[in-house]
Motif scaffolding. Structure first.
Motif, PDB file in Angstrom:
ATOM      1  N   GLU A  48       0.792  -0.781   0.111  1.00 29.01           N
ATOM      2  CA  GLU A  48       0.056  -0.018   0.446  1.00 29.01           C
ATOM      3  C   GLU A  48       1.059   0.857   0.428  1.00 29.01           C
ATOM      4  OE1 GLU A  48      -3.276   2.537   2.899  1.00 29.01           O
ATOM      5  OE2 GLU A  48      -1.971   0.341   3.694  1.00 29.01           O
ATOM      6  N   LEU A  49       2.354   1.415   0.606  1.00 29.33           N
ATOM      7  CA  LEU A  49       2.565   2.700   0.753  1.00 29.33           C
ATOM      8  C   LEU A  49       4.053   2.885  -0.161  1.00 29.33           C
ATOM      9  CD1 LEU A  49       2.919   3.211   4.731  1.00 29.33           C
ATOM     10  CD2 LEU A  49       1.231   3.793   3.233  1.00 29.33           C
ATOM     11  N   ALA A  50       4.534   1.604  -0.377  1.00 27.54           N
ATOM     12  CA  ALA A  50       6.053   1.954  -1.809  1.00 27.54           C
ATOM     13  C   ALA A  50       6.367   2.553  -0.883  1.00 27.54           C
ATOM     14  CB  ALA A  50       5.515   1.917  -2.826  1.00 27.54           C
ATOM     15  N   PRO A  51       7.554   2.077  -0.167  1.00 28.94           N
ATOM     16  CA  PRO A  51       8.885   2.979   0.543  1.00 28.94           C
ATOM     17  C   PRO A  51       9.928   2.880  -0.871  1.00 28.94           C
ATOM     18  CG  PRO A  51       8.655   0.539   1.528  1.00 28.94           C
ATOM     19  CD  PRO A  51       6.949   0.361   0.563  1.00 28.94           C
ATOM     20  N   GLN A  52      10.108   3.938  -0.021  1.00 32.45           N
ATOM     21  CA  GLN A  52      11.235   4.056  -0.611  1.00 32.45           C
ATOM     22  C   GLN A  52      13.134   3.906   0.012  1.00 32.45           C
ATOM     23  OE1 GLN A  52      10.111   8.537  -0.957  1.00 32.45           O
ATOM     24  NE2 GLN A  52      10.857   8.815  -2.833  1.00 32.45           N
ATOM     25  N   LEU A  53      12.518   3.657   1.373  1.00 30.90           N
ATOM     26  CA  LEU A  53      13.941   3.339   1.476  1.00 30.90           C
ATOM     27  C   LEU A  53      13.317   2.347   2.826  1.00 30.90           C
ATOM     28  CD1 LEU A  53      17.109   3.918   2.131  1.00 30.90           C
ATOM     29  CD2 LEU A  53      16.079   5.591   3.881  1.00 30.90           C
ATOM     30  N   LEU A  54      14.611   1.179   2.440  1.00 27.25           N
ATOM     31  CA  LEU A  54      14.270  -0.069   3.923  1.00 27.25           C
ATOM     32  C   LEU A  54      15.424   0.214   4.756  1.00 27.25           C
ATOM     33  CD1 LEU A  54      12.651  -3.056   2.560  1.00 27.25           C
ATOM     34  CD2 LEU A  54      11.276  -0.819   3.279  1.00 27.25           C
ATOM     35  N   PRO A  79      12.392  -0.093  -3.502  1.00 30.62           N
ATOM     36  CA  PRO A  79      13.204   0.412  -2.725  1.00 30.62           C
ATOM     37  C   PRO A  79      14.345   0.132  -2.302  1.00 30.62           C
ATOM     38  CG  PRO A  79      12.171  -1.434  -0.899  1.00 30.62           C
ATOM     39  CD  PRO A  79      11.980  -2.045  -2.232  1.00 30.62           C
ATOM     40  N   TYR A  80      15.815   0.764  -1.969  1.00 29.22           N
ATOM     41  CA  TYR A  80      16.934   1.196  -1.571  1.00 29.22           C
ATOM     42  C   TYR A  80      16.959   0.619  -0.180  1.00 29.22           C
ATOM     43  CZ  TYR A  80      17.736   4.984  -5.573  1.00 29.22           C
ATOM     44  OH  TYR A  80      17.560   4.941  -6.459  1.00 29.22           O
ATOM     45  N   VAL A  81      18.043   0.181  -0.433  1.00 33.63           N
ATOM     46  CA  VAL A  81      18.165  -1.302   1.243  1.00 33.63           C
ATOM     47  C   VAL A  81      18.951  -0.776   1.862  1.00 33.63           C
ATOM     48  CG1 VAL A  81      18.124  -3.254   1.916  1.00 33.63           C
ATOM     49  CG2 VAL A  81      16.497  -2.378   0.250  1.00 33.63           C
ATOM     50  N   ILE A  82      19.142  -0.220   3.675  1.00 32.86           N
ATOM     51  CA  ILE A  82      20.777  -0.479   3.920  1.00 32.86           C
ATOM     52  C   ILE A  82      20.061  -1.496   5.261  1.00 32.86           C
ATOM     53  CG2 ILE A  82      21.550   1.463   6.134  1.00 32.86           C
ATOM     54  CD1 ILE A  82      21.149   3.680   4.796  1.00 32.86           C
ATOM     55  N   PHE A  83      20.663  -2.301   4.679  1.00 33.37           N
ATOM     56  CA  PHE A  83      20.913  -3.636   5.808  1.00 33.37           C
ATOM     57  C   PHE A  83      21.672  -2.881   7.730  1.00 33.37           C
ATOM     58  CE2 PHE A  83      20.417  -6.051   1.673  1.00 33.37           C
ATOM     59  CZ  PHE A  83      19.323  -7.187   2.480  1.00 33.37           C
ATOM     60  N   VAL A  84      21.184  -3.198   8.268  1.00 39.05           N
ATOM     61  CA  VAL A  84      21.262  -3.361   9.792  1.00 39.05           C
ATOM     62  C   VAL A  84      20.945  -4.113  10.482  1.00 39.05           C
ATOM     63  CG1 VAL A  84      20.723  -1.215  11.913  1.00 39.05           C
ATOM     64  CG2 VAL A  84      20.174  -0.324   9.351  1.00 39.05           C
ATOM     65  N   THR A  85      23.008  -4.985  10.742  1.00 40.41           N
ATOM     66  CA  THR A  85      22.158  -6.380  11.773  1.00 40.41           C
ATOM     67  C   THR A  85      23.492  -6.774  12.047  1.00 40.41           C
ATOM     68  OG1 THR A  85      22.835  -8.391  10.774  1.00 40.41           O
ATOM     69  CG2 THR A  85      23.686  -7.110   9.231  1.00 40.41           C
ATOM     70  N   ALA A  86      23.311  -7.555  12.851  1.00 45.15           N
ATOM     71  CA  ALA A  86      24.765  -8.348  14.160  1.00 45.15           C
ATOM     72  C   ALA A  86      25.606  -9.683  13.501  1.00 45.15           C
ATOM     73  CB  ALA A  86      23.407  -8.830  15.009  1.00 45.15           C
ATOM     74  N   ASP A 101      24.161   0.493   1.914  1.00 43.39           N
ATOM     75  CA  ASP A 101      24.826   0.145   2.960  1.00 43.39           C
ATOM     76  C   ASP A 101      24.816  -0.904   3.283  1.00 43.39           C
ATOM     77  OD1 ASP A 101      27.444   0.565   4.943  1.00 43.39           O
ATOM     78  OD2 ASP A 101      26.386   2.493   3.877  1.00 43.39           O
ATOM     79  N   TYR A 102      25.834  -1.988   4.711  1.00 41.62           N
ATOM     80  CA  TYR A 102      25.851  -2.783   5.642  1.00 41.62           C
ATOM     81  C   TYR A 102      26.131  -2.518   6.932  1.00 41.62           C
ATOM     82  CZ  TYR A 102      25.815  -8.166   6.408  1.00 41.62           C
ATOM     83  OH  TYR A 102      25.419  -9.126   6.950  1.00 41.62           O
ATOM     84  N   LEU A 103      24.927  -2.137   7.185  1.00 40.54           N
ATOM     85  CA  LEU A 103      25.391  -1.197   8.977  1.00 40.54           C
ATOM     86  C   LEU A 103      25.806  -2.738  10.182  1.00 40.54           C
ATOM     87  CD1 LEU A 103      23.594   2.359   9.035  1.00 40.54           C
ATOM     88  CD2 LEU A 103      25.854   1.658   9.465  1.00 40.54           C
ATOM     89  N   LEU A 104      26.316  -2.623  10.352  1.00 37.88           N
ATOM     90  CA  LEU A 104      26.786  -3.922  11.397  1.00 37.88           C
ATOM     91  C   LEU A 104      26.228  -3.357  12.851  1.00 37.88           C
ATOM     92  CD1 LEU A 104      27.775  -7.055  11.358  1.00 37.88           C
ATOM     93  CD2 LEU A 104      30.343  -6.387  11.462  1.00 37.88           C
TER      94      LEU A 104
END
Length: 251
Positions: A48-54, A79-86, A101-104
């Protein structure tokens, strides 16, 4: 003034979501439209919302971050994706699916700000490019010489110079490189943004060609041309896309 970037935050850890939200609230260019503790919930609202960034965690119950990206792509949502993970062991796969990007975890505020700034820059460039020729469009690939693509739990590494042409096939793209064909669940436009714009040009609504592999051109009817590649493959250059190819040939 451009509208704020519609954004989802998806993470099953409440404290992680809270911190990301705190950092994003200070940015007037970001509009957080939803925060979710599961990828499945985010997928439902994205229709429904179609985000541009995740801003997206990877390991979550039921549906993981990569499965969410694939699910959205199947619905035409990219969407553009920034992964945020451990977890540090999935970074190659993240960049293979075109992550910004990949944020650790744990990361500091400055590292987070750089990732968001990169995403904003790419999104702004994409907005401005609109109908610009492929040769002028911004590319995530930049000066890269290799393309990384995720396939069934592995990462396929292709040298840009070896890719001869790419064709759309329903929800997939077929990449022809060094005499082999690779099939990936991705849209042609999504892949085009990851290829080197100095080499690849769209010659048909469903075809991209590496100009270094064009050997001959033969006129057809109504302004179309037949392209013959070095391996003998024959492709059609549509009249609609002739102007996009011309700068490459003249150059």
């Amino acid at each position: 003034m451009a509208s704020a970037i519609s954004t989802f935050v998806v993470d099953d850890e409440p404290l992680a979501r809270k911190r990301v939200m705190r950092l994003l609230r200070a940015d007037s260019e970001i509009n957080v439209m939803g925060t979710f503790n599961s990828a499945a919930e985010a997928a439902t609202h994205a229709r429904e919302l179609a985000p541009q960034l995740l801003l997206l965690d990877i390991r979550m119950p039921e549906l993981d971050g990569f499965e969410l990206v694939e699910s959205l792509a199947g619905q035409g949502i990219h969407p553009y994706v920034i992964f945020v993970t451990a977890y540090a062991d999935r970074s190659m796969e993240a960049f293979a699916v075109g992550a910004v990007d990949y944020l650790l975890k744990p990361f500091d505020d400055e590292r987070f700000a750089r990732a968001v700034a990169r995403a904003k820059s790419l999104i702004a460039s994409g907005r401005q490019a609109g109908s610009a020729p492929a040769a002028q469009r911004p590319s995530l690939a930049g000066a890269r010489t290799r393309l990384l693509l995720a396939e069934r739990g592995k990462v396929v590494v292709l040298a840009m110079r070896d890719i001869e042409f790419v064709q759309a096939a329903a929800k997939y793209v077929k990449i022809f490189a060094a005499g082999r064909c690779y099939s990936f669940r991705q849209s042609l436009g999504q892949l085009e943004d990851r290829l080197d714009p100095a080499c690849f040009v769209r010659v048909h609504r469903s075809t991209l060609v590496n100009v270094e592999h064009i050997a001959e051109m033969h006129p057809l009817f109504h302004g179309d041309y037949e392209l013959i590649l070095r391996r003998g493959t024959r492709l059609t250059l549509s009249r609609r896309y002739r102007e996009r190819l011309a700068p490459f040939l003249l150059g």
